[in-house]
Design an enzyme around this catalytic site. Structure first.
Site, PDB file in Angstrom:
ATOM      1  N   ASP A   1     -36.596  53.087 -24.504  1.00  0.00           N
ATOM      2  CA  ASP A   1     -37.198  53.802 -25.628  1.00  0.00           C
ATOM      3  C   ASP A   1     -36.478  53.541 -26.946  1.00  0.00           C
ATOM      4  O   ASP A   1     -36.953  53.974 -27.995  1.00  0.00           O
ATOM      5  CB  ASP A   1     -37.180  55.317 -25.362  1.00  0.00           C
ATOM      6  CG  ASP A   1     -38.054  55.709 -24.185  1.00  0.00           C
ATOM      7  OD1 ASP A   1     -39.144  55.134 -24.054  1.00  0.00           O
ATOM      8  OD2 ASP A   1     -37.646  56.586 -23.403  1.00  0.00           O
TER       9      ASP A   1
ATOM     10  N   ASP B   1     -42.603  60.559 -23.893  1.00  0.00           N
ATOM     11  CA  ASP B   1     -42.362  59.966 -22.588  1.00  0.00           C
ATOM     12  C   ASP B   1     -42.773  60.994 -21.536  1.00  0.00           C
ATOM     13  O   ASP B   1     -42.840  62.191 -21.829  1.00  0.00           O
ATOM     14  CB  ASP B   1     -40.866  59.629 -22.471  1.00  0.00           C
ATOM     15  CG  ASP B   1     -40.559  58.814 -21.232  1.00  0.00           C
ATOM     16  OD1 ASP B   1     -41.453  58.105 -20.770  1.00  0.00           O
ATOM     17  OD2 ASP B   1     -39.422  58.892 -20.750  1.00  0.00           O
TER      18      ASP B   1
ATOM     19  N   ASP C   1     -35.981  59.003 -23.770  1.00  0.00           N
ATOM     20  CA  ASP C   1     -34.738  59.325 -23.080  1.00  0.00           C
ATOM     21  C   ASP C   1     -33.985  58.110 -22.568  1.00  0.00           C
ATOM     22  O   ASP C   1     -32.797  58.188 -22.294  1.00  0.00           O
ATOM     23  CB  ASP C   1     -35.008  60.275 -21.901  1.00  0.00           C
ATOM     24  CG  ASP C   1     -35.941  59.651 -20.859  1.00  0.00           C
ATOM     25  OD1 ASP C   1     -36.484  58.566 -21.133  1.00  0.00           O
ATOM     26  OD2 ASP C   1     -36.112  60.260 -19.786  1.00  0.00           O
TER      27      ASP C   1
END
Length: 813
Positions: free
Chosen positions: A504, A331, A500
């Site tokens: 996700d 990410d 996070d």
């Protein structure tokens, strides 16, 4: 504040249906208000209701644990050998039986102590994953451990939170809650004011406050703890590898036993008790009794090392997967960037003539929360000279993960109504110019990835460019896109994913290794295999290298176990069949007992030079290497026996006494040769280079010296009729040491030969790949993080490499 008696009354009244009665009745029954509890009252209630966590499983009694370790599948073979010794061996059967039982007890004690240490490590790691929540105490919001929650507390729930208790929602719009793990309902369920949310469910959308109505064992479910347990108990490939190695060892022993029985009993017509003694030699010396426990302890001890570097493993076997990762998806926000937004006032663009820049900032701040602020809210409110300007009476429309937008309605000092929206639409971003700077460490971190086989490459999307990109991904990938990307990558790669947020979670679960960064949401932490406690990319590099070192340690031991089994089975089998020399089971037992000390040292040994490339427990490599080493050592043992027992080579060369026809002294000589070579093998296995270049761990070296000092002394002085041994003196001991040293060096050459045969030109190809990546990465300083306003994409790295190149690496923003 409620008194002690009234608190007891609350505990009784909680048995009522607090989830069904009107919300005001809930406050009355719980003796609380919307302003929350005081700190003192929270402590008093904690004494009455207990901590907000499930009761730990009761620890098994020490006796039950001890016997469970003693009666493992591999132990059954040794126990069968003990029974054989008692029933069929010569007159020394009783002593041999006691010796085998002693071996079992010593091994079990070591395993028990090591597993106890392992349990403490796991408990320490889990303590670092205690769920957090925002609670209103003494009129102030603060982040606390969820275990302190009590009925009557007011908590804040936001996207990504795993709800830590059963609670009733207060005023606001709605929440979307994923409770599929609890009820089996597919998709998020909409919850409004007054409705109940359950412990362990995940908030997907919206932000509301709630009053706690049940905690700990009184909640509807204990899903939060269950999530961690389920992931910890996954074994997969590791269990398969251990089982296959055990099977190989058992099959090798079974083949040796079958050949010995056929040749010795039916062809050579030898005494039945002699046959039994030879079979016991193969069983006692060939079974890797401690292997499952040793491998488990290596992983748990390794997880402690990871914990100390800022990495918590929720699933122990994820260490093996982490070492094998060759594609790492990351990410952007908070990982490649600082996740600390700031507003550049100089870049604010105003499209209305009647509006000033300050008014744009004020509108953005009024669309933000004052309490429980996220990064964007903090940036907007922090841009004001006085944060108090951001508030009047408001009705909130909370952040929506689908629309990526939030809105607030407020009344100004003149009584006029205003509605302000804040979110990701390009026109709003252009107005505010929020900027999330790259971490200073990201350049060196990605370079380190390339040097260590984690090939991270282009993360860009250009609509009008002549540049060929290796991978390109659009801005604002949704959860489904990430999931499908990971799924596609897994067809050819071991894929790790760093995430996070709640978006996700599906990808974290899908990836071979899900990694939650520091300050990740509770949902992301629960879905991941590994949780980072330090920010940035460098901690991931440390975790990968540590995982490879741990895996290499496991690989070393499995190769060692296979080698010893092959060496014992075929070495002693050929000696028994060709020269009808029956090695004493007592001496094999002595080797096995002394090896327990080395086994303990192996679990504590540190790998100083882990693999520079992704690695895994490959059965082909383990079997091939173990069989080659074992066969070579069996050969030099057979050659030594022939030279010492059938020729005068050693007496003529070194002027030592002749051992021909002296079975008792030959027994001691053979014992010392086997003992030295067996343990010296580990110095070859544990090094990637020449064994004398990489120094072994101090504990391992000390263990070798101690054990071989005992073995040498035993061979020199021992005189034991039951074991059929007689001391050979220091001259013969020196000759045996010299013989082993001479034939030890070829093991190192064989190591490089095996590696070349198994890998071919793969190593050279990888070196070329690393150079290619580093050359491409040199462009990073000129092209990193370019924000193209025309199509709103982020370029983290431009690479003009043809797509046909075998470059692996993914990232998204």
């Amino acid at each position: 504040m409620a008194t002690g008696d009234s608190l007891e009354d609350i505990k009784i009244e909680i048995d009522d249906d607090l989830e069904k009665i009107p919300i005001e009745e809930v406050f009355k029954k719980l003796r609380c208000s919307r302003e929350g509890l005081s700190g003192a009252e929270g402590k008093e209630r904690l004494k009455i209701f207990g901590p907000n966590k499930l009761e730990n499983k009761k620890k098994e009694h020490i006796t039950l644990r001890f016997f469970a370790l003693m009666f493992k599948p591999l132990s059954w073979v040794i126990q069968a050998a003990a029974i054989m010794a008692m029933l069929f061996a010569n007159g020394d059967g009783r002593q041999l039986f006691l010796g085998i039982v002693c071996l079992l007890i010593v091994n079990t004690i070591i395993c028990y102590l090591k597993e106890d240490d392992a349990a403490n490590v796991v408990a320490m790691a889990r303590a670092g994953l205690s769920p957090k929540t925002k609670v209103l105490r003494d009129g102030k919001w603060s982040e606390q451990e969820a275990s302190i929650l009590v009925p009557g507390d007011i908590v804040s729930i936001k996207p990504g939170d795993i709800i830590p208790c059963d609670a009733r929602l207060l005023e606001g719009d709605t929440l979307k809650v994923d409770q599929s793990a609890l009820t089996g309902e597919f998709g998020p369920i909409t919850k409004g004011p007054g409705e109940e949310v359950f412990s362990g469910t995940t908030c997907k959308q919206g932000e509301m406050e709630a009053v706690v109505i049940a905690t700990g064992v009184h909640t509807f479910s204990g899903t939060t703890a269950h999530l961690v347990d389920n992931r910890t108990n996954k074994v997969g490939h590791f269990r398969k590898v251990v089982t296959e190695i055990e099977n190989l060892c058992v099959i090798s022993i079974a083949i040796g036993i079958s050949i010995e029985v056929i040749v010795m009993y039916w062809i050579q017509r030898r005494n039945f008790s002699d046959v039994i003694n030879n079979l016991l030699v193969l069983v006692i010396g060939g079974i890797p009794l401690a292997m499952p426990t040793v491998l488990y302890v290596i992983m748990v001890t390794g997880s402690l090392r990871l914990y100390r570097t800022g990495t918590i493993t929720q699933r122990i076997t994820a260490i093996e997967d982490m070492a094998a990762i060759d594609v790492l998806c990351s990410d952007k926000t908070g990982t490649l960037t600082l996740n600390k937004l700031s507003v550049d006032k100089n870049l604010i663009k105003v499209y209305s003539k009647d509006v000033e820049k300050e008014q744009v900032l004020l509108l953005a701040a009024r669309a933000s929360r004052i309490e429980n602020r996220d990064g964007i809210d903090a940036a907007m409110v922090g841009s004001l000279a006085d944060p108090k300007e951001a508030r009047a009476g408001i009705r909130e429309v909370h952040f929506n993960l689908v629309d990526k937008r939030t809105a607030l309605t407020y009344i100004d000092g003149n009584g006029d109504w205003h509605r302000v929206s804040k979110g990701t639409p390009e026109q709003i971003l252009d107005l505010c110019n929020a900027r999330d700077d790259l971490r200073k460490s990201v350049h060196s971190a990605i370079r380190n990835y390339a040097e260590r086989g984690l090939k991270s490459f282009a993360i860009s999307w250009f609509r009008n460019t002549n540049c060929n990109t290796v991978f390109f991904f659009p801005y604002q990938l949704c959860s489904e896109h990430k999931y499908h990307i990971v799924n596609k990558l897994q067809e050819r790669h071991i894929c790790g994913l760093i995430g996070d947020g709640v978006d996700d979670v599906p990808s974290l679960k899908k990836a071979d290794v899900g990694i939650a960064v520091a300050n990740a949401t509770e949902a992301a932490r629960a879905a991941s295999d590994i949780v980072l406690t330090e920010p940035g990319l460098s901690v991931i590099i440390d975790a990968v290298l540590a995982s490879r070192a741990i895996l290499q340690q496991m690989k070393h031991y499995t190769i060692y176990a296979v080698s010893i089994t092959i060496r014992v089975v075929f070495g002693f089998m050929f000696i028994a069949l060709i020269w009808k020399f029956d090695f004493s089971p007592f001496m094999v037992l002595a080797i096995a007992l002394l090896n327990e000390e080395t086994t303990k040292a192996i679990t504590m040994d540190n790998v100083t030079n882990p693999s520079p490339t992704p690695d895994s427990l490959k059965l082909k490599e383990i079997f091939a290497t173990g069989v080659v080493y074992g066969s070579y050592m069996a050969l030099i043992t057979v050659v030594f026996f022939w030279a010492a027992y059938r020729t005068d080579i050693f007496p003529r060369t070194f002027h030592v006494r002749d051992l021909r026809g002296n079975e008792a002294e030959m027994m001691c000589a053979l014992y010392l040769q086997v003992s030295i070579m067996s343990q010296a093998l580990f110095f070859v296995i544990q090094s990637r280079s020449w064994f004398f270049v990489e120094r072994p761990g101090e504990l391992l070296f000390l263990s070798f010296v101690t054990v071989q000092t005992i073995a040498t002394t035993l061979a020199v002085y021992a005189s034991w009729e039951t074991a059929r041994i007689e001391g050979i003196g220091w001259s013969w001991a020196g000759v045996i040491w010299l013989y082993n040293i001479i034939f030890f060096f070829p093991l190192d050459i064989m190591k490089f030969g095996i590696r070349y045969i198994l890998t071919g030109k793969a190593q050279s190809l990888f070196d070329n790949m690393v150079h290619l990546v580093l050359n491409s990465y040199a462009k990073l300083s000129n092209g990193i993080y370019n924000h193209t306003q025309a199509d709103h994409t982020y370029s983290l790295l431009e690479v003009s490499t043809p797509p046909s190149q075998d470059l692996r690496g993914v990232g998204w923003v």
